[in-house]
Design an enzyme around this catalytic site. Structure first.
Site, PDB file in Angstrom:
ATOM      1  N   GLY A  57     -27.600   3.735 138.056  1.00  0.00           N
ATOM      2  CA  GLY A  57     -28.259   4.111 136.819  1.00  0.00           C
ATOM      3  C   GLY A  57     -27.425   5.036 135.977  1.00  0.00           C
ATOM      4  O   GLY A  57     -27.895   5.534 134.937  1.00  0.00           O
ATOM      5  N   ASP A  58     -26.202   5.315 136.400  1.00  0.00           N
ATOM      6  CA  ASP A  58     -25.269   6.139 135.627  1.00  0.00           C
ATOM      7  C   ASP A  58     -23.864   5.723 136.035  1.00  0.00           C
ATOM      8  O   ASP A  58     -23.659   4.604 136.494  1.00  0.00           O
ATOM      9  CB  ASP A  58     -25.543   7.628 135.877  1.00  0.00           C
ATOM     10  CG  ASP A  58     -25.182   8.504 134.676  1.00  0.00           C
ATOM     11  OD1 ASP A  58     -24.070   8.325 134.133  1.00  0.00           O
ATOM     12  OD2 ASP A  58     -25.989   9.352 134.283  1.00  0.00           O
TER      13      ASP A  58
END
Length: 467
Positions: free
Chosen positions: A252-253
Protein backbone atom coordinates in the site's frame (compact mmCIF):
# COMPACT_ATOMS: atom_id res chain seq x y z
CA UNK A 1 -4.80 -5.76 -20.35
CA UNK A 2 -5.98 -3.60 -17.43
CA UNK A 3 -8.74 -6.09 -16.50
CA UNK A 4 -6.22 -8.93 -16.49
CA UNK A 5 -3.98 -6.90 -14.18
CA UNK A 6 -6.86 -6.26 -11.76
CA UNK A 7 -7.77 -9.95 -11.70
CA UNK A 8 -4.14 -10.85 -11.01
CA UNK A 9 -3.90 -8.36 -8.15
CA UNK A 10 -7.13 -9.56 -6.55
CA UNK A 11 -5.88 -13.09 -6.76
CA UNK A 12 -2.63 -12.19 -5.08
CA UNK A 13 -4.30 -10.27 -2.29
CA UNK A 14 -6.78 -13.08 -1.56
CA UNK A 15 -3.93 -15.45 -0.73
CA UNK A 16 -2.85 -15.86 2.87
CA UNK A 17 0.53 -17.34 2.02
CA UNK A 18 2.64 -16.94 -1.10
CA UNK A 19 6.13 -18.42 -1.35
CA UNK A 20 8.79 -16.83 -3.51
CA UNK A 21 11.84 -17.97 -1.60
CA UNK A 22 14.40 -20.35 -3.11
CA UNK A 23 14.23 -23.94 -1.87
CA UNK A 24 17.98 -24.12 -1.11
CA UNK A 25 17.73 -27.92 -1.54
CA UNK A 26 17.29 -28.44 2.20
CA UNK A 27 15.37 -31.06 4.17
CA UNK A 28 12.31 -30.15 6.24
CA UNK A 29 14.37 -29.75 9.41
CA UNK A 30 17.12 -27.56 7.90
CA UNK A 31 17.32 -23.86 7.16
CA UNK A 32 19.99 -21.36 6.07
CA UNK A 33 21.14 -18.81 8.65
CA UNK A 34 24.03 -16.52 9.53
CA UNK A 35 24.52 -18.54 12.72
CA UNK A 36 23.18 -21.81 14.10
CA UNK A 37 22.05 -22.41 17.70
CA UNK A 38 23.08 -24.92 20.33
CA UNK A 39 19.78 -24.87 22.22
CA UNK A 40 16.19 -25.20 21.02
CA UNK A 41 12.68 -24.99 22.45
CA UNK A 42 9.09 -24.84 21.22
CA UNK A 43 6.56 -22.19 22.18
CA UNK A 44 4.39 -25.03 23.50
CA UNK A 45 7.07 -25.69 26.13
CA UNK A 46 6.02 -22.37 27.67
CA UNK A 47 2.28 -22.93 27.53
CA UNK A 48 1.64 -21.65 24.02
CA UNK A 49 -1.75 -22.45 22.48
CA UNK A 50 -2.13 -22.19 18.72
CA UNK A 51 -5.89 -21.90 18.39
CA UNK A 52 -5.96 -18.32 17.07
CA UNK A 53 -7.94 -17.14 20.11
CA UNK A 54 -5.84 -17.73 23.22
CA UNK A 55 -3.35 -14.98 24.02
CA UNK A 56 0.26 -16.16 23.90
CA UNK A 57 1.83 -12.87 25.01
CA UNK A 58 3.03 -14.37 28.31
CA UNK A 59 4.29 -17.50 26.56
CA UNK A 60 6.39 -15.53 24.04
CA UNK A 61 7.87 -13.29 26.72
CA UNK A 62 8.63 -16.21 29.05
CA UNK A 63 10.20 -18.24 26.25
CA UNK A 64 12.48 -15.46 25.03
CA UNK A 65 13.49 -14.44 28.56
CA UNK A 66 14.36 -18.05 29.40
CA UNK A 67 16.26 -18.69 26.16
CA UNK A 68 18.26 -15.47 26.54
CA UNK A 69 20.32 -17.19 29.24
CA UNK A 70 21.95 -19.27 26.50
CA UNK A 71 23.34 -16.25 24.67
CA UNK A 72 26.89 -17.01 25.82
CA UNK A 73 26.48 -20.77 25.38
CA UNK A 74 25.83 -21.20 21.67
CA UNK A 75 22.58 -19.26 21.52
CA UNK A 76 19.01 -20.56 21.29
CA UNK A 77 16.15 -20.91 18.84
CA UNK A 78 12.44 -20.69 19.56
CA UNK A 79 10.37 -22.90 17.25
CA UNK A 80 6.81 -21.84 16.39
CA UNK A 81 4.87 -24.97 15.33
CA UNK A 82 1.93 -25.08 12.90
CA UNK A 83 -1.08 -23.24 14.29
CA UNK A 84 -2.31 -19.71 14.86
CA UNK A 85 -0.49 -18.03 17.72
CA UNK A 86 -2.15 -14.82 18.89
CA UNK A 87 0.10 -12.45 20.83
CA UNK A 88 0.79 -8.87 21.73
CA UNK A 89 4.08 -7.09 21.10
CA UNK A 90 7.23 -8.89 22.25
CA UNK A 91 10.99 -8.18 22.34
CA UNK A 92 13.79 -10.24 20.86
CA UNK A 93 17.14 -11.04 22.42
CA UNK A 94 20.74 -11.54 21.20
CA UNK A 95 22.18 -14.77 19.75
CA UNK A 96 18.63 -15.88 19.12
CA UNK A 97 16.55 -17.32 16.28
CA UNK A 98 12.78 -17.14 15.97
CA UNK A 99 11.82 -19.94 13.55
CA UNK A 100 8.33 -20.35 12.10
CA UNK A 101 7.51 -23.79 10.77
CA UNK A 102 5.40 -24.28 7.66
CA UNK A 103 1.76 -23.40 8.45
CA UNK A 104 2.76 -21.50 11.59
CA UNK A 105 1.01 -18.13 11.82
CA UNK A 106 1.82 -15.49 14.44
CA UNK A 107 -1.21 -13.21 14.79
CA UNK A 108 -0.73 -9.69 16.11
CA UNK A 109 -3.18 -8.60 18.77
CA UNK A 110 -5.44 -5.71 17.79
CA UNK A 111 -5.59 -4.51 21.40
CA UNK A 112 -3.66 -1.22 21.67
CA UNK A 113 -2.83 -1.96 25.32
CA UNK A 114 -0.67 -4.88 24.13
CA UNK A 115 1.77 -2.42 22.49
CA UNK A 116 3.93 -0.55 25.02
CA UNK A 117 4.60 3.14 24.46
CA UNK A 118 8.25 3.91 23.71
CA UNK A 119 10.12 7.15 22.90
CA UNK A 120 10.07 8.67 19.44
CA UNK A 121 13.08 7.83 17.27
CA UNK A 122 15.91 10.36 17.89
CA UNK A 123 16.34 11.02 14.16
CA UNK A 124 12.61 11.75 13.73
CA UNK A 125 11.83 13.78 16.84
CA UNK A 126 8.21 12.65 16.87
CA UNK A 127 5.98 9.88 15.61
CA UNK A 128 5.18 10.01 11.91
CA UNK A 129 1.43 9.54 12.42
CA UNK A 130 0.97 11.76 15.45
CA UNK A 131 3.19 13.73 17.84
CA UNK A 132 1.91 11.62 20.75
CA UNK A 133 3.73 13.59 23.47
CA UNK A 134 7.03 12.23 22.15
CA UNK A 135 5.89 8.61 22.36
CA UNK A 136 4.93 5.93 19.85
CA UNK A 137 3.65 2.37 19.93
CA UNK A 138 6.34 -0.29 20.05
CA UNK A 139 6.75 -2.50 17.01
CA UNK A 140 4.89 -5.82 17.08
CA UNK A 141 8.24 -7.67 17.04
CA UNK A 142 10.89 -5.39 18.52
CA UNK A 143 14.55 -5.47 19.47
CA UNK A 144 17.20 -2.96 20.50
CA UNK A 145 20.94 -3.17 21.22
CA UNK A 146 21.13 -6.73 19.94
CA UNK A 147 23.84 -8.82 18.31
CA UNK A 148 23.10 -11.81 16.09
CA UNK A 149 19.30 -12.01 15.83
CA UNK A 150 17.46 -14.08 13.20
CA UNK A 151 13.80 -14.25 12.18
CA UNK A 152 13.24 -17.01 9.66
CA UNK A 153 11.21 -20.08 8.85
CA UNK A 154 9.73 -22.43 6.28
CA UNK A 155 7.65 -19.57 4.88
CA UNK A 156 5.62 -19.29 8.09
CA UNK A 157 3.47 -16.20 8.40
CA UNK A 158 3.45 -13.10 10.60
CA UNK A 159 0.07 -11.39 10.28
CA UNK A 160 -0.12 -7.86 11.65
CA UNK A 161 -3.95 -7.79 11.42
CA UNK A 162 -3.62 -4.12 10.59
CA UNK A 163 -7.14 -3.28 9.44
CA UNK A 164 -8.18 -1.72 12.77
CA UNK A 165 -5.03 0.40 12.84
CA UNK A 166 -5.61 1.56 9.24
CA UNK A 167 -9.21 2.56 9.96
CA UNK A 168 -8.32 4.47 13.14
CA UNK A 169 -5.47 6.24 11.38
CA UNK A 170 -7.69 7.38 8.53
CA UNK A 171 -10.32 8.56 11.03
CA UNK A 172 -7.62 10.48 12.98
CA UNK A 173 -8.36 8.48 16.13
CA UNK A 174 -4.76 7.63 17.05
CA UNK A 175 -2.84 9.66 19.62
CA UNK A 176 0.35 7.70 18.97
CA UNK A 177 2.06 6.45 15.82
CA UNK A 178 1.04 2.98 14.62
CA UNK A 179 3.39 0.09 15.31
CA UNK A 180 5.59 -1.34 12.60
CA UNK A 181 5.52 -5.11 12.14
CA UNK A 182 9.25 -5.73 12.77
CA UNK A 183 11.67 -3.08 14.06
CA UNK A 184 15.24 -3.71 15.21
CA UNK A 185 17.34 -0.80 16.54
CA UNK A 186 21.01 -0.23 17.40
CA UNK A 187 21.87 -3.80 16.41
CA UNK A 188 24.18 -5.82 14.17
CA UNK A 189 24.14 -9.22 12.46
CA UNK A 190 20.44 -9.26 11.61
CA UNK A 191 18.74 -11.78 9.34
CA UNK A 192 15.05 -11.66 8.35
CA UNK A 193 14.25 -14.32 5.77
CA UNK A 194 11.91 -16.96 4.33
CA UNK A 195 8.71 -15.60 5.86
CA UNK A 196 5.37 -14.24 4.68
CA UNK A 197 4.43 -10.88 6.24
CA UNK A 198 0.81 -9.77 6.03
CA UNK A 199 -1.24 -6.70 6.87
CA UNK A 200 1.25 -4.67 8.87
CA UNK A 201 -0.26 -1.75 10.82
CA UNK A 202 2.38 0.50 9.22
CA UNK A 203 5.86 -0.28 7.79
CA UNK A 204 6.65 -4.01 7.59
CA UNK A 205 10.41 -4.35 8.14
CA UNK A 206 12.26 -1.43 9.73
CA UNK A 207 15.89 -1.91 10.75
CA UNK A 208 17.24 1.38 12.11
CA UNK A 209 20.65 2.53 13.43
CA UNK A 210 21.91 -0.98 12.57
CA UNK A 211 24.44 -2.78 10.37
CA UNK A 212 25.32 -6.12 8.78
CA UNK A 213 21.80 -7.02 7.71
CA UNK A 214 20.38 -9.68 5.37
CA UNK A 215 16.71 -9.45 4.33
CA UNK A 216 16.00 -12.32 1.99
CA UNK A 217 13.20 -14.42 0.57
CA UNK A 218 10.29 -12.47 2.07
CA UNK A 219 6.78 -12.34 0.67
CA UNK A 220 5.16 -9.12 1.91
CA UNK A 221 1.48 -8.49 1.18
CA UNK A 222 -0.92 -5.68 2.03
CA UNK A 223 -4.09 -4.46 0.31
CA UNK A 224 -3.14 -1.70 -2.08
CA UNK A 225 -3.68 1.94 -1.10
CA UNK A 226 -5.90 3.58 0.08
CA UNK A 227 -6.95 0.57 2.15
CA UNK A 228 -3.58 0.09 3.92
CA UNK A 229 -1.76 3.45 4.24
CA UNK A 230 2.02 3.51 4.76
CA UNK A 231 2.46 -0.26 4.59
CA UNK A 232 5.95 0.04 3.06
CA UNK A 233 7.64 -3.30 2.55
CA UNK A 234 11.27 -2.89 3.67
CA UNK A 235 12.66 0.37 5.10
CA UNK A 236 16.36 0.37 6.04
CA UNK A 237 16.81 3.56 8.06
CA UNK A 238 20.27 4.90 9.03
CA UNK A 239 21.66 1.42 8.31
CA UNK A 240 24.93 0.21 6.75
CA UNK A 241 26.08 -2.94 4.98
CA UNK A 242 22.67 -4.30 3.98
CA UNK A 243 21.74 -7.10 1.54
CA UNK A 244 18.13 -7.16 0.37
CA UNK A 245 17.43 -9.91 -2.16
CA UNK A 246 14.82 -12.32 -3.56
CA UNK A 247 11.78 -10.54 -2.12
CA UNK A 248 8.22 -10.24 -3.45
CA UNK A 249 6.17 -7.26 -2.28
CA UNK A 250 2.59 -6.10 -2.88
CA UNK A 251 2.29 -2.85 -0.96
CA UNK A 252 0.00 0.00 0.00
CA UNK A 253 3.06 2.26 -0.18
CA UNK A 254 6.68 2.06 -1.40
CA UNK A 255 7.92 -1.50 -1.80
CA UNK A 256 11.30 -0.41 -0.42
CA UNK A 257 12.09 2.99 1.10
CA UNK A 258 15.59 3.95 2.21
CA UNK A 259 15.61 6.61 4.94
CA UNK A 260 17.92 8.36 7.42
CA UNK A 261 15.96 10.73 9.62
CA UNK A 262 13.72 13.77 9.39
CA UNK A 263 14.83 17.42 9.09
CA UNK A 264 16.75 18.89 12.04
CA UNK A 265 16.51 15.61 13.99
CA UNK A 266 18.07 13.54 11.23
CA UNK A 267 20.73 16.19 10.66
CA UNK A 268 21.64 16.12 14.37
CA UNK A 269 21.89 12.32 14.56
CA UNK A 270 23.82 12.35 11.27
CA UNK A 271 23.71 8.60 10.63
CA UNK A 272 23.47 7.76 6.91
CA UNK A 273 22.01 4.77 5.14
CA UNK A 274 24.87 3.44 3.04
CA UNK A 275 26.42 0.41 1.36
CA UNK A 276 23.11 -1.26 0.51
CA UNK A 277 22.46 -3.73 -2.30
CA UNK A 278 18.93 -4.52 -3.51
CA UNK A 279 18.52 -7.26 -6.09
CA UNK A 280 15.95 -9.69 -7.46
CA UNK A 281 12.94 -7.79 -6.16
CA UNK A 282 9.41 -8.00 -7.59
CA UNK A 283 7.15 -5.08 -6.64
CA UNK A 284 3.46 -4.26 -7.15
CA UNK A 285 2.39 -0.87 -5.77
CA UNK A 286 -0.10 1.09 -7.93
CA UNK A 287 0.07 4.19 -5.73
CA UNK A 288 3.74 4.37 -4.76
CA UNK A 289 7.30 3.60 -5.74
CA UNK A 290 9.30 0.53 -6.56
CA UNK A 291 12.15 1.97 -4.47
CA UNK A 292 12.02 5.36 -2.73
CA UNK A 293 15.05 7.30 -1.53
CA UNK A 294 13.68 9.57 1.20
CA UNK A 295 11.77 11.57 1.90
CA UNK A 296 13.30 11.38 5.40
CA UNK A 297 16.95 11.45 4.30
CA UNK A 298 18.50 14.13 6.50
CA UNK A 299 21.32 11.89 7.73
CA UNK A 300 22.29 11.09 4.15
CA UNK A 301 21.88 8.20 1.70
CA UNK A 302 24.83 6.92 -0.34
CA UNK A 303 26.23 3.91 -2.19
CA UNK A 304 22.96 2.18 -3.02
CA UNK A 305 23.18 -0.62 -5.61
CA UNK A 306 20.00 -1.82 -7.32
CA UNK A 307 19.89 -4.59 -9.93
CA UNK A 308 17.69 -7.27 -11.50
CA UNK A 309 14.37 -5.75 -10.48
CA UNK A 310 10.78 -6.13 -11.76
CA UNK A 311 7.99 -3.60 -11.14
CA UNK A 312 4.42 -4.38 -12.20
CA UNK A 313 1.54 -1.89 -12.01
CA UNK A 314 3.58 0.47 -9.85
CA UNK A 315 3.27 4.26 -9.75
CA UNK A 316 6.97 4.96 -10.27
CA UNK A 317 10.35 3.30 -10.53
CA UNK A 318 13.18 4.56 -8.33
CA UNK A 319 11.86 7.76 -6.77
CA UNK A 320 13.91 10.47 -5.06
CA UNK A 321 11.96 12.51 -2.47
CA UNK A 322 13.40 15.49 -0.64
CA UNK A 323 12.82 19.18 0.15
CA UNK A 324 14.42 22.35 1.56
CA UNK A 325 14.85 21.79 5.28
CA UNK A 326 15.97 18.19 4.88
CA UNK A 327 19.69 18.84 4.55
CA UNK A 328 21.66 15.65 4.06
CA UNK A 329 22.40 14.08 0.70
CA UNK A 330 21.41 11.37 -1.76
CA UNK A 331 24.42 10.41 -3.83
CA UNK A 332 26.17 7.52 -5.54
CA UNK A 333 23.01 5.68 -6.51
CA UNK A 334 23.39 2.89 -9.09
CA UNK A 335 20.63 0.90 -10.80
CA UNK A 336 20.69 -1.54 -13.72
CA UNK A 337 18.59 -4.31 -15.26
CA UNK A 338 15.18 -3.01 -14.23
CA UNK A 339 12.00 -4.14 -16.00
CA UNK A 340 8.80 -2.15 -15.51
CA UNK A 341 5.25 -2.86 -16.70
CA UNK A 342 2.32 -0.45 -16.36
CA UNK A 343 3.85 2.65 -14.77
CA UNK A 344 2.76 6.22 -14.26
CA UNK A 345 6.37 7.48 -14.12
CA UNK A 346 9.55 5.63 -14.99
CA UNK A 347 11.84 8.30 -13.51
CA UNK A 348 10.63 10.58 -10.72
CA UNK A 349 12.61 13.03 -8.62
CA UNK A 350 11.01 15.71 -6.51
CA UNK A 351 12.62 18.51 -4.49
CA UNK A 352 9.39 19.78 -2.91
CA UNK A 353 8.26 16.81 -0.82
CA UNK A 354 7.43 19.17 2.00
CA UNK A 355 6.13 17.28 5.04
CA UNK A 356 8.11 18.33 8.12
CA UNK A 357 8.41 17.01 11.66
CA UNK A 358 7.64 20.42 13.16
CA UNK A 359 8.30 24.12 12.67
CA UNK A 360 11.90 23.82 13.89
CA UNK A 361 13.41 22.86 10.56
CA UNK A 362 15.84 25.21 8.81
CA UNK A 363 14.55 26.07 5.30
CA UNK A 364 18.14 26.91 4.35
CA UNK A 365 19.23 23.32 5.01
CA UNK A 366 19.33 22.22 1.38
CA UNK A 367 19.89 18.60 0.37
CA UNK A 368 22.67 17.54 -2.01
CA UNK A 369 21.46 15.21 -4.77
CA UNK A 370 24.14 13.98 -7.17
CA UNK A 371 25.65 10.99 -8.95
CA UNK A 372 22.41 9.18 -9.78
CA UNK A 373 22.96 6.42 -12.36
CA UNK A 374 20.33 4.40 -14.26
CA UNK A 375 21.34 1.85 -16.91
CA UNK A 376 19.73 -0.97 -18.92
CA UNK A 377 16.02 -0.52 -18.26
CA UNK A 378 12.84 -1.31 -20.15
CA UNK A 379 9.33 -0.08 -19.42
CA UNK A 380 5.99 -0.74 -21.13
CA UNK A 381 2.52 0.78 -20.81
CA UNK A 382 3.91 4.04 -19.42
CA UNK A 383 2.06 7.32 -18.92
CA UNK A 384 5.10 9.62 -18.49
CA UNK A 385 8.79 8.88 -18.98
CA UNK A 386 10.33 11.33 -16.55
CA UNK A 387 9.22 13.94 -14.03
CA UNK A 388 12.47 15.40 -12.68
CA UNK A 389 12.18 18.50 -10.51
CA UNK A 390 15.14 19.66 -8.42
CA UNK A 391 15.31 22.70 -6.14
CA UNK A 392 15.82 26.25 -7.34
CA UNK A 393 19.44 27.32 -6.70
CA UNK A 394 20.13 23.75 -5.54
CA UNK A 395 19.95 21.59 -8.69
CA UNK A 396 20.22 17.83 -8.74
CA UNK A 397 23.49 17.13 -10.59
CA UNK A 398 25.31 14.37 -12.46
CA UNK A 399 22.14 12.47 -13.32
CA UNK A 400 23.00 9.70 -15.79
CA UNK A 401 20.46 7.63 -17.77
CA UNK A 402 21.60 5.15 -20.43
CA UNK A 403 20.24 2.27 -22.50
CA UNK A 404 16.59 2.75 -21.63
CA UNK A 405 13.60 1.92 -23.81
CA UNK A 406 10.15 3.18 -22.78
CA UNK A 407 6.92 2.25 -24.56
CA UNK A 408 3.89 4.46 -24.03
CA UNK A 409 0.40 3.51 -22.86
CA UNK A 410 -2.66 4.13 -25.04
CA UNK A 411 -3.17 7.48 -23.25
CA UNK A 412 0.29 8.94 -22.57
CA UNK A 413 1.06 12.42 -21.29
CA UNK A 414 1.71 14.88 -24.10
CA UNK A 415 4.82 16.11 -22.25
CA UNK A 416 6.97 13.01 -21.74
CA UNK A 417 9.90 14.63 -19.92
CA UNK A 418 9.53 17.44 -17.40
CA UNK A 419 12.96 18.62 -16.23
CA UNK A 420 13.66 21.58 -13.94
CA UNK A 421 16.76 22.31 -11.89
CA UNK A 422 18.60 19.15 -12.90
CA UNK A 423 21.83 18.51 -14.78
CA UNK A 424 23.16 15.34 -16.33
CA UNK A 425 23.70 13.12 -19.35
CA UNK A 426 21.85 10.47 -21.31
CA UNK A 427 22.60 7.95 -24.02
CA UNK A 428 20.42 5.58 -26.01
CA UNK A 429 17.23 6.60 -24.24
CA UNK A 430 13.84 6.46 -25.95
CA UNK A 431 11.84 8.66 -25.97
CA UNK A 432 14.61 11.23 -25.99
CA UNK A 433 15.04 13.04 -22.66
CA UNK A 434 15.01 16.79 -22.06
CA UNK A 435 17.92 19.05 -23.01
CA UNK A 436 19.24 19.23 -19.44
CA UNK A 437 20.15 15.54 -19.79
CA UNK A 438 22.71 16.10 -22.52
CA UNK A 439 22.59 13.36 -25.15
CA UNK A 440 25.93 11.62 -25.70
CA UNK A 441 24.65 10.26 -29.01
CA UNK A 442 22.81 7.16 -30.13
CA UNK A 443 24.78 4.05 -30.99
CA UNK A 444 27.85 4.79 -28.86
CA UNK A 445 29.16 2.49 -26.16
CA UNK A 446 28.48 4.86 -23.25
CA UNK A 447 26.80 3.37 -20.16
CA UNK A 448 26.22 4.84 -16.74
CA UNK A 449 28.57 3.34 -14.13
CA UNK A 450 27.86 0.52 -11.69
CA UNK A 451 30.37 -0.47 -8.97
CA UNK A 452 32.62 -3.43 -9.67
CA UNK A 453 33.59 -4.10 -6.04
CA UNK A 454 31.53 -6.12 -3.56
CA UNK A 455 30.03 -4.95 -0.33
CA UNK A 456 31.20 -6.96 2.72
CA UNK A 457 27.65 -8.25 3.34
CA UNK A 458 27.67 -9.88 -0.10
CA UNK A 459 30.44 -12.23 1.01
CA UNK A 460 28.52 -13.50 4.04
CA UNK A 461 27.69 -17.16 3.47
CA UNK A 462 24.69 -18.66 5.26
CA UNK A 463 25.21 -21.90 7.21
CA UNK A 464 22.90 -24.91 7.14
CA UNK A 465 21.18 -25.08 10.53
CA UNK A 466 18.74 -27.63 11.96
CA UNK A 467 15.78 -27.59 14.32
Amino acid sequence: MEMAMVIMLLGLLSMTSVSCRPSYGLTASEYPAMNCRKHSASLTDYGGVGDGKTSNTKAFKAAIEDLSKFASDGGAQLIIPPGKWLTGSFNLTSHFTLYLEKDAVILASQDESEYPLIPALPSYGRGRDASGDGLRYSSFIFGTNLTDVILTGANGTIDGQGSTWWKNYKKDKLKYTRPTLIEIMYSSQIQISSLTLLNSPQWNVHPIYSSDIIIQGLTILAPIDPISPNTDGINPDSCSNVRIEDNYIVSGDDCIAIKSGWDEYGIKVGMPSQHIIIRRLTCISPDSALIALGSEMSGGIQDIRIEDIVAINTESGIRIKTAPGRGGYIKDIYARNVTMQTMKYVFWMIGSYGSHADEGFDPKALPEIKNINYNDMTATNVTMSGNLAGIKDDPFTNICISNVNIEMSSKPKKLQWNCTDIEGTSSNVSPQPCESLADKGAGNSFSCPFPTDKLPIEDVQLKTCTY
